[in-house]
Structure formats: C-alpha cells, structure tokens
Design a protein around this motif. Structure first.
Motif, mmCIF file in Angstrom:
data_model
loop_
_atom_site.group_PDB
_atom_site.id
_atom_site.type_symbol
_atom_site.label_atom_id
_atom_site.label_comp_id
_atom_site.label_asym_id
_atom_site.label_seq_id
_atom_site.Cartn_x
_atom_site.Cartn_y
_atom_site.Cartn_z
ATOM 1 N N VAL A 246 0.848 -1.202 0.000
ATOM 2 C CA VAL A 246 0.000 0.000 0.000
ATOM 3 C C VAL A 246 0.875 1.241 0.000
ATOM 4 C CG1 VAL A 246 -1.672 1.335 1.353
ATOM 5 C CG2 VAL A 246 -1.967 -1.132 1.101
ATOM 6 N N ALA A 247 1.931 1.218 0.810
ATOM 7 C CA ALA A 247 2.843 2.365 0.860
ATOM 8 C C ALA A 247 3.524 2.584 -0.488
ATOM 9 C CB ALA A 247 3.888 2.157 1.950
ATOM 10 N N ALA A 248 3.932 1.515 -1.139
ATOM 11 C CA ALA A 248 4.590 1.652 -2.438
ATOM 12 C C ALA A 248 3.632 2.220 -3.486
ATOM 13 C CB ALA A 248 5.134 0.302 -2.894
ATOM 14 N N ILE A 249 2.420 1.695 -3.527
ATOM 15 C CA ILE A 249 1.428 2.192 -4.490
ATOM 16 C C ILE A 249 1.054 3.629 -4.167
ATOM 17 C CG2 ILE A 249 -0.935 1.902 -5.336
ATOM 18 C CD1 ILE A 249 -0.525 -1.148 -4.791
ATOM 19 N N GLY A 250 0.835 3.908 -2.877
ATOM 20 C CA GLY A 250 0.475 5.263 -2.473
ATOM 21 C C GLY A 250 1.553 6.270 -2.811
ATOM 22 N N ALA A 251 2.818 5.891 -2.594
ATOM 23 C CA ALA A 251 3.927 6.797 -2.921
ATOM 24 C C ALA A 251 4.026 7.022 -4.424
ATOM 25 C CB ALA A 251 5.234 6.241 -2.375
ATOM 26 N N ALA A 252 3.821 5.968 -5.195
ATOM 27 C CA ALA A 252 3.932 6.077 -6.654
ATOM 28 C C ALA A 252 2.798 6.888 -7.266
ATOM 29 C CB ALA A 252 3.968 4.685 -7.281
ATOM 30 N N THR A 253 1.646 6.909 -6.606
ATOM 31 C CA THR A 253 0.482 7.596 -7.173
ATOM 32 C C THR A 253 0.157 8.914 -6.483
ATOM 33 O OG1 THR A 253 -1.002 6.305 -5.766
ATOM 34 C CG2 THR A 253 -0.569 5.450 -7.978
ATOM 35 N N GLY A 254 0.922 9.261 -5.451
ATOM 36 C CA GLY A 254 0.719 10.533 -4.765
ATOM 37 C C GLY A 254 -0.372 10.528 -3.711
ATOM 38 N N VAL A 255 -0.799 9.345 -3.253
ATOM 39 C CA VAL A 255 -1.852 9.266 -2.233
ATOM 40 C C VAL A 255 -1.366 8.477 -1.016
ATOM 41 C CG1 VAL A 255 -3.749 9.530 -3.889
ATOM 42 C CG2 VAL A 255 -2.898 7.233 -3.340
ATOM 43 N N LEU A 256 -0.080 8.591 -0.719
ATOM 44 C CA LEU A 256 0.542 7.779 0.326
ATOM 45 C C LEU A 256 -0.161 7.888 1.670
ATOM 46 C CD1 LEU A 256 2.832 5.944 1.333
ATOM 47 C CD2 LEU A 256 4.182 7.998 1.705
ATOM 48 N N ALA A 257 -0.316 9.092 2.191
ATOM 49 C CA ALA A 257 -0.865 9.261 3.539
ATOM 50 C C ALA A 257 -2.285 8.708 3.642
ATOM 51 C CB ALA A 257 -0.835 10.736 3.937
ATOM 52 N N ALA A 258 -3.131 9.027 2.688
ATOM 53 C CA ALA A 258 -4.519 8.574 2.754
ATOM 54 C C ALA A 258 -4.621 7.064 2.569
ATOM 55 C CB ALA A 258 -5.355 9.295 1.696
ATOM 56 N N ALA A 259 -3.853 6.499 1.642
ATOM 57 C CA ALA A 259 -3.910 5.055 1.397
ATOM 58 C C ALA A 259 -3.435 4.273 2.621
ATOM 59 C CB ALA A 259 -3.077 4.691 0.175
ATOM 60 N N VAL A 260 -2.340 4.712 3.225
ATOM 61 C CA VAL A 260 -1.819 4.021 4.408
ATOM 62 C C VAL A 260 -2.776 4.194 5.584
ATOM 63 C CG1 VAL A 260 0.071 3.997 6.083
ATOM 64 C CG2 VAL A 260 0.577 4.057 3.644
ATOM 65 N N THR A 261 -3.408 5.334 5.707
ATOM 66 C CA THR A 261 -4.383 5.543 6.773
ATOM 67 C C THR A 261 -5.553 4.575 6.630
ATOM 68 O OG1 THR A 261 -3.775 7.864 6.958
ATOM 69 C CG2 THR A 261 -5.909 7.230 7.870
ATOM 70 N N VAL A 262 -6.060 4.404 5.410
ATOM 71 C CA VAL A 262 -7.156 3.450 5.176
ATOM 72 C C VAL A 262 -6.693 2.039 5.507
ATOM 73 C CG1 VAL A 262 -8.623 2.403 3.398
ATOM 74 C CG2 VAL A 262 -8.346 4.878 3.476
ATOM 75 N N LYS A 263 -5.496 1.681 5.066
ATOM 76 C CA LYS A 263 -4.971 0.334 5.331
ATOM 77 C C LYS A 263 -4.812 0.102 6.826
ATOM 78 C CE LYS A 263 -3.155 -3.670 4.869
ATOM 79 N NZ LYS A 263 -4.056 -4.791 4.708
ATOM 80 N N LEU A 264 -4.244 1.055 7.539
ATOM 81 C CA LEU A 264 -4.045 0.882 8.974
ATOM 82 C C LEU A 264 -5.374 0.873 9.725
ATOM 83 C CD1 LEU A 264 -0.749 2.838 9.545
ATOM 84 C CD2 LEU A 264 -1.098 0.372 9.436
ATOM 85 N N ALA A 265 -6.372 1.567 9.210
ATOM 86 C CA ALA A 265 -7.708 1.469 9.811
ATOM 87 C C ALA A 265 -8.239 0.050 9.657
ATOM 88 C CB ALA A 265 -8.656 2.472 9.161
ATOM 89 N N ARG A 266 -7.989 -0.568 8.501
ATOM 90 C CA ARG A 266 -8.370 -1.972 8.301
ATOM 91 C C ARG A 266 -7.637 -2.864 9.293
ATOM 92 N NH1 ARG A 266 -7.051 -4.355 2.814
ATOM 93 N NH2 ARG A 266 -7.526 -6.230 3.963
#
Length: 156
Positions: free
Chosen positions: A22-42
């Motif tokens: 998730v961190a790799a995809i988020g960093a590559a697409t510019g949505v790192l913080a939000a993507a990791v936040t959703v993942k960690l909420a899961r």
C-alpha cells in the motif's frame, strides 16, 4: 478508468493486502498518507476479530489443551498499539519539526529495504508451478479488488 485521488487512496488501502505494498502504491500515485491511513484502519479493525476468535477458541477448547495452555493471544497486536500511540503523540504537536521533516526520507528507505527483502524471498520456479493455488490467489485478489473498488466508487 482514472480515479480521483480520494477514491484511489481508499481503493488502494482497502484492496491491497500488505501495508508495504500500500505504501509503495500510495507513494507512486501521490496518495501515500490517505492510502496508508485506510490500510491501517483496516488493520486496527482486525483487533476485535482477533479477540473474538481467541475468546471463541478458548471456550471451545477443553481445559489444558495445547494452544490454550501456551498463553493468551494478544487482544491488541503490538504494532497496532504502537501506531495508535505514535499517531496520538504526533497529534499533540510535541514532535519537533526536524524529526517530522526527516521521517518521510527514513520511511522511504525502510520501505525500499522491506520491499527488497520481500522480493528476494520469491522463488519464481515455485510460482510458475503454482497451478490451482495460483489460480485461486488470482481469483481471490480479483474479487477483493472488485468489491473494494465498488465500495470506493459508492462511498467516496
């Protein structure tokens, strides 16, 4: 199809299994913080499921059975507790600016090192012989991706 950043972040955090991915995809697409936040909420939402499962297994096992006697499983995994504690600490404003400025670089290096470690553990020959297991993994991944995309499209 091109997703807006908010939907992409939710879809990535909901559909991708590993936090590092998730961190790799988020960093590559510019949505790192939000993507990791959703993942960690899961991840955090897994804690009640782990607690309920442990409780149900204890009730179903006879006294002195192997895994019950071995000890109680943690109700809250340590990394979740650490995440919550660090998020609360960061929210207080007590973390100095120089520390927060260097964190993205450090996490980038650590994420790259972790992904390298995961990649070196893949045996391509075993993967190529996967057969039904590989097919089932592909089907499950497609199903999860589709359901989470539908959720992101409906609710974000």
């Amino acid at each position: 199809m091109r997703l807006p950043p908010a939907r992409l972040a939710v879809w990535t955090g909901a559909a991708v299994h590993e936090v590092a991915q998730v961190a790799a995809i988020g960093a590559a697409t510019g949505v790192l913080a939000a993507a990791v936040t959703v993942k960690l909420a899961r991840v955090i939402l897994l804690a009640p499921m782990v607690a309920l499962t442990a409780w149900a297994r204890r009730r179903a096992s006879p006294a002195g059975a192997g895994d019950v006697a071995a000890g109680r499983p943690a109700v809250l995994p340590l990394f979740v507790a650490a995440f919550l504690g660090l998020a609360a600490l960061r929210g207080t404003g007590w973390v100095p600016g120089p520390v927060t400025a260097v964190v993205p670089q450090v996490t980038g290096v650590l994420t790259a090192a972790a992904l390298f470690g995961l990649g070196t553990g893949i045996d391509v020959r075993k993967l190529a012989r996967g057969g039904r297991v590989l097919l089932l993994g592909g089907f499950a991944s497609t199903l999860v991706a589709g359901i989470s995309l539908a959720g992101a499209m409906l609710f974000v």
